[in-house]
Design a protein around this motif. Structure first.
Motif, PDB file in Angstrom:
ATOM      1  N   MET A   1      60.295  51.544  22.972  1.00 55.40           N
ATOM      2  CA  MET A   1      60.748  51.986  24.292  1.00 55.40           C
ATOM      3  C   MET A   1      62.210  51.595  24.467  1.00 55.40           C
ATOM      4  O   MET A   1      62.542  50.405  24.387  1.00 55.40           O
ATOM      5  N   ARG A   2      63.063  52.597  24.687  1.00 57.54           N
ATOM      6  CA  ARG A   2      64.490  52.327  24.871  1.00 57.54           C
ATOM      7  C   ARG A   2      64.881  52.566  26.321  1.00 57.54           C
ATOM      8  O   ARG A   2      64.662  53.651  26.870  1.00 57.54           O
ATOM      9  N   ILE A   3      65.439  51.526  26.934  1.00 54.45           N
ATOM     10  CA  ILE A   3      65.865  51.618  28.331  1.00 54.45           C
ATOM     11  C   ILE A   3      67.114  52.493  28.428  1.00 54.45           C
ATOM     12  O   ILE A   3      68.024  52.393  27.600  1.00 54.45           O
ATOM     13  N   SER A   4      67.145  53.339  29.442  1.00 52.71           N
ATOM     14  CA  SER A   4      68.239  54.306  29.573  1.00 52.71           C
ATOM     15  C   SER A   4      69.438  53.754  30.339  1.00 52.71           C
ATOM     16  O   SER A   4      70.523  54.339  30.289  1.00 52.71           O
ATOM     17  N   VAL A   5      69.245  52.665  31.069  1.00 51.74           N
ATOM     18  CA  VAL A   5      70.315  52.085  31.878  1.00 51.74           C
ATOM     19  C   VAL A   5      70.455  50.608  31.508  1.00 51.74           C
ATOM     20  O   VAL A   5      69.710  50.095  30.682  1.00 51.74           O
TER      21      VAL A   5
ATOM     22  N   ASP B   1      69.910  49.643  26.432  1.00 54.94           N
ATOM     23  CA  ASP B   1      70.574  50.946  26.479  1.00 54.94           C
ATOM     24  C   ASP B   1      71.516  51.176  25.307  1.00 54.94           C
ATOM     25  O   ASP B   1      71.957  52.308  25.067  1.00 54.94           O
ATOM     26  N   GLU B   2      71.833  50.132  24.544  1.00 54.45           N
ATOM     27  CA  GLU B   2      72.688  50.272  23.367  1.00 54.45           C
ATOM     28  C   GLU B   2      71.883  50.281  22.065  1.00 54.45           C
ATOM     29  O   GLU B   2      72.454  50.339  20.976  1.00 54.45           O
ATOM     30  N   GLY B   3      70.557  50.217  22.189  1.00 57.30           N
ATOM     31  CA  GLY B   3      69.713  50.266  21.006  1.00 57.30           C
ATOM     32  C   GLY B   3      69.394  48.928  20.391  1.00 57.30           C
ATOM     33  O   GLY B   3      68.743  48.852  19.345  1.00 57.30           O
ATOM     34  N   ASP B   4      69.835  47.828  21.016  1.00 58.26           N
ATOM     35  CA  ASP B   4      69.533  46.496  20.492  1.00 58.26           C
ATOM     36  C   ASP B   4      68.180  46.015  21.009  1.00 58.26           C
ATOM     37  O   ASP B   4      67.780  46.321  22.137  1.00 58.26           O
ATOM     38  N   LEU B   5      67.502  45.228  20.186  1.00 61.12           N
ATOM     39  CA  LEU B   5      66.166  44.739  20.531  1.00 61.12           C
ATOM     40  C   LEU B   5      66.240  43.697  21.635  1.00 61.12           C
ATOM     41  O   LEU B   5      66.959  42.711  21.540  1.00 61.12           O
ATOM     42  N   LEU B   6      65.467  43.934  22.715  1.00 55.72           N
ATOM     43  CA  LEU B   6      65.333  42.948  23.784  1.00 55.72           C
ATOM     44  C   LEU B   6      64.146  42.034  23.534  1.00 55.72           C
ATOM     45  O   LEU B   6      64.247  40.809  23.594  1.00 55.72           O
ATOM     46  N   VAL B   7      63.008  42.629  23.273  1.00 49.95           N
ATOM     47  CA  VAL B   7      61.802  41.856  23.021  1.00 49.95           C
ATOM     48  C   VAL B   7      60.799  42.750  22.288  1.00 49.95           C
ATOM     49  O   VAL B   7      60.863  43.983  22.390  1.00 49.95           O
TER      50      VAL B   7
ATOM     51  N   THR C   1      79.506  51.817  11.391  1.00 53.92           N
ATOM     52  CA  THR C   1      78.418  52.744  11.709  1.00 53.92           C
ATOM     53  C   THR C   1      78.243  52.824  13.211  1.00 53.92           C
ATOM     54  O   THR C   1      78.744  51.975  13.949  1.00 53.92           O
ATOM     55  N   SER C   2      77.560  53.844  13.670  1.00 53.16           N
ATOM     56  CA  SER C   2      77.193  53.951  15.081  1.00 53.16           C
ATOM     57  C   SER C   2      75.729  53.564  15.201  1.00 53.16           C
ATOM     58  O   SER C   2      74.919  53.902  14.335  1.00 53.16           O
ATOM     59  N   VAL C   3      75.392  52.829  16.261  1.00 52.23           N
ATOM     60  CA  VAL C   3      74.036  52.311  16.407  1.00 52.23           C
ATOM     61  C   VAL C   3      73.195  53.244  17.265  1.00 52.23           C
ATOM     62  O   VAL C   3      73.492  53.462  18.440  1.00 52.23           O
ATOM     63  N   ALA C   4      72.152  53.799  16.657  1.00 52.65           N
ATOM     64  CA  ALA C   4      71.163  54.571  17.403  1.00 52.65           C
ATOM     65  C   ALA C   4      69.940  53.712  17.679  1.00 52.65           C
ATOM     66  O   ALA C   4      69.350  53.766  18.759  1.00 52.65           O
TER      67      ALA C   4
ATOM     68  N   VAL D   1      70.486  52.078  10.920  1.00 56.99           N
ATOM     69  CA  VAL D   1      70.763  51.853  12.345  1.00 56.99           C
ATOM     70  C   VAL D   1      71.424  53.068  12.984  1.00 56.99           C
ATOM     71  O   VAL D   1      71.384  53.235  14.206  1.00 56.99           O
ATOM     72  N   ALA D   2      72.010  53.936  12.178  1.00 53.07           N
ATOM     73  CA  ALA D   2      72.626  55.153  12.708  1.00 53.07           C
ATOM     74  C   ALA D   2      71.596  56.238  12.986  1.00 53.07           C
ATOM     75  O   ALA D   2      71.919  57.282  13.555  1.00 53.07           O
ATOM     76  N   SER D   3      70.337  55.982  12.609  1.00 50.47           N
ATOM     77  CA  SER D   3      69.257  56.949  12.797  1.00 50.47           C
ATOM     78  C   SER D   3      68.286  56.445  13.856  1.00 50.47           C
ATOM     79  O   SER D   3      68.048  55.245  13.962  1.00 50.47           O
ATOM     80  N   PRO D   4      67.694  57.340  14.646  1.00 46.51           N
ATOM     81  CA  PRO D   4      66.678  56.904  15.613  1.00 46.51           C
ATOM     82  C   PRO D   4      65.352  56.541  14.959  1.00 46.51           C
ATOM     83  O   PRO D   4      64.464  55.982  15.604  1.00 46.51           O
ATOM     84  N   ASP D   5      65.207  56.832  13.655  1.00 49.54           N
ATOM     85  CA  ASP D   5      63.959  56.577  12.946  1.00 49.54           C
ATOM     86  C   ASP D   5      63.994  55.210  12.271  1.00 49.54           C
ATOM     87  O   ASP D   5      65.034  54.784  11.758  1.00 49.54           O
ATOM     88  N   THR D   6      62.852  54.530  12.249  1.00 49.53           N
ATOM     89  CA  THR D   6      62.758  53.232  11.588  1.00 49.53           C
ATOM     90  C   THR D   6      63.027  53.355  10.097  1.00 49.53           C
ATOM     91  O   THR D   6      63.656  52.482   9.495  1.00 49.53           O
TER      92      THR D   6
END
Length: 389
Positions: A75-79, A158-164, A317-320, A358-363
């Motif tokens: 789940m990725r937060i949008s804000v 919102d930047e794609g980094d893991l929160l929990v 790279t860009s982080v997705a 990390v540049a891809s939305p896929d694991t």
């Protein structure tokens, strides 16, 4: 892998003439059909022959992966995240698990890979098996657990980094050595084994010891701080290990002390693992790249080999989505090693694969190929700097 002289003769004949049967092989070898049948059975058990028809395993070196396999929910937060409150976002689901992800990356890179992991007798387990097999991984030796197939739920900012993240890994946690009786025979047909800390420390120690006894490259992936803390006791100097692949926090958990993130602090902590039987310690440092510490084992010719340290940069790279980056690094490293590269080149390969991931939305990138990595692996990127230990 270890083959007898007669087994090597049979493999050579089958590579030249794949349609030979046991009778024809016996005639060529001046042996009996019964004796050849025994050799063929042993070659199948060792993983050299694949299925019926005496199809010979590809000459590409193979990997056995023992670890976790789960269904992922991300789940990725949008804000900007607001802790303690509901946040708008987007959710996706996919198959995952550290060991399973490493296995899929390896298979997509072209390394023949066998996965041994626990799944439940449920729809989730069948989904994990089917999707992993579709990616090219041999899943014939999955263990059916009395527990449900594991799940992993991750929340990204919102930047794609893991929160929990929360993982229910009971099927993997309860996996026993007794349920892994196939591993020694699979090691006979493998050139490397990767074991992740999702399995119990008892299983980790047993797999790494079996790999060392079989002369197979053994790689340990710590998974998380909690899992690394549990597995730390495995590294007591009694089991030789080729490579351990922690991030900074996992390294601290493995050595049981705070690790200064600067180079000298990481080198000092890596030295503790070297003293405990680990030959290569490859530490992930996020956007700062990675540090590879190499302490070759003493030999009669060189009883006190010099320790070496290499800093490998992180390619731009860009982080997705950061999920799976560490798994990709480990897979890339192992694939490159088995392709004949040295450990420094293998670390560079793994670093590039992490950047692509990390540049891809896929694991695991569905478009992953060796050519994709090679296109981003240049003499200048990622850069490597050698430091004194």
């Amino acid at each position: 892998m270890s083959l007898t002289a007669r087994e090597r003769e049979i493999v050579a004949l089958l590579r030249a003439e794949p349609l030979l049967d046991a009778s024809a092989l016996a005639e060529r070898l001046g042996s009996t059909r019964a004796a050849v049948s025994v050799h063929l059975s042993n070659l199948t058990r060792k993983g050299v022959l694949l299925g019926r028809g005496y199809l010979v395993r590809p000459e590409a070196q193979s990997v056995l992966v023992v670890g976790g396999a789960v269904l992922d929910a991300k789940m990725r937060i949008s804000v900007r995240p607001v802790i303690g409150s509901s946040n708008p976002g987007v959710s996706t689901s996919a198959v995952g698990g550290v060991g399973r992800n490493i296995a899929e990356n390896l298979a997509r890179l072209g390394s023949p890979t066998v996965l041994v992991a626990a799944v439940g007798d449920d729809l989730a387990g069948r989904t994990v098996a089917a999707r992993t097999e579709a990616a090219g991984v041999d899943c014939r030796h999955l263990v059916t657990s009395t527990y449900p197939t594991g799940t992993y739920a991750a929340v990204l900012d919102d930047e794609g980094d893991l929160l929990v993240a929360v993982a229910d890994m009971r099927a993997t946690d309860e996996l026993t050595v007794g349920e892994l009786g196939v591993v020694p025979s699979l090691l006979e047909g493998a050139d490397a084994v990767v074991v992740d800390a999702n399995v119990s420390p008892t299983v980790v120690r047993w797999v790494l010891a079996a790999a060392a006894e079989a002369g197979v490259v053994g790689v340990f992936e710590p998974v998380s701080v909690a899992k690394a803390t549990e597995a730390a006791a495995v590294f007591d100097g009694t089991v030789p290990v080729h490579t351990v692949t922690p991030n900074l926090d996992e390294l601290a958990a493995l050595v049981g002390r705070h690790v200064d993130p600067e180079v000298d602090g990481v080198v000092e902590a890596a030295g503790i693992l070297h003293d405990r039987g680990v030959e290569h310690v490859w530490v992930r440092r996020g956007t700062r790249g990675s540090l590879l510490s190499v302490a070759p084992r003493p030999t009669a010719e060189d009883p006190a080999p010099e320790r070496r340290v290499y800093l490998v940069s992180a390619p731009p790279t860009s982080v997705a989505d950061v999920t799976g980056a560490g798994d990709a690094m480990t897979a890339g490293y192992v694939h490159s090693l088995l392709a004949g590269d040295g450990v420094v080149e293998a670390a560079r390969f793994g670093q590039v694969l992490a950047a692509l991931t990390v540049a891809s939305p896929d694991t695991v990138r569905p478009d992953l190929t060796p050519a994709l990595v090679a296109a981003h692996l240049t003499p200048d990127q990622p850069s490597t700097e050698e430091r004194s230990a």
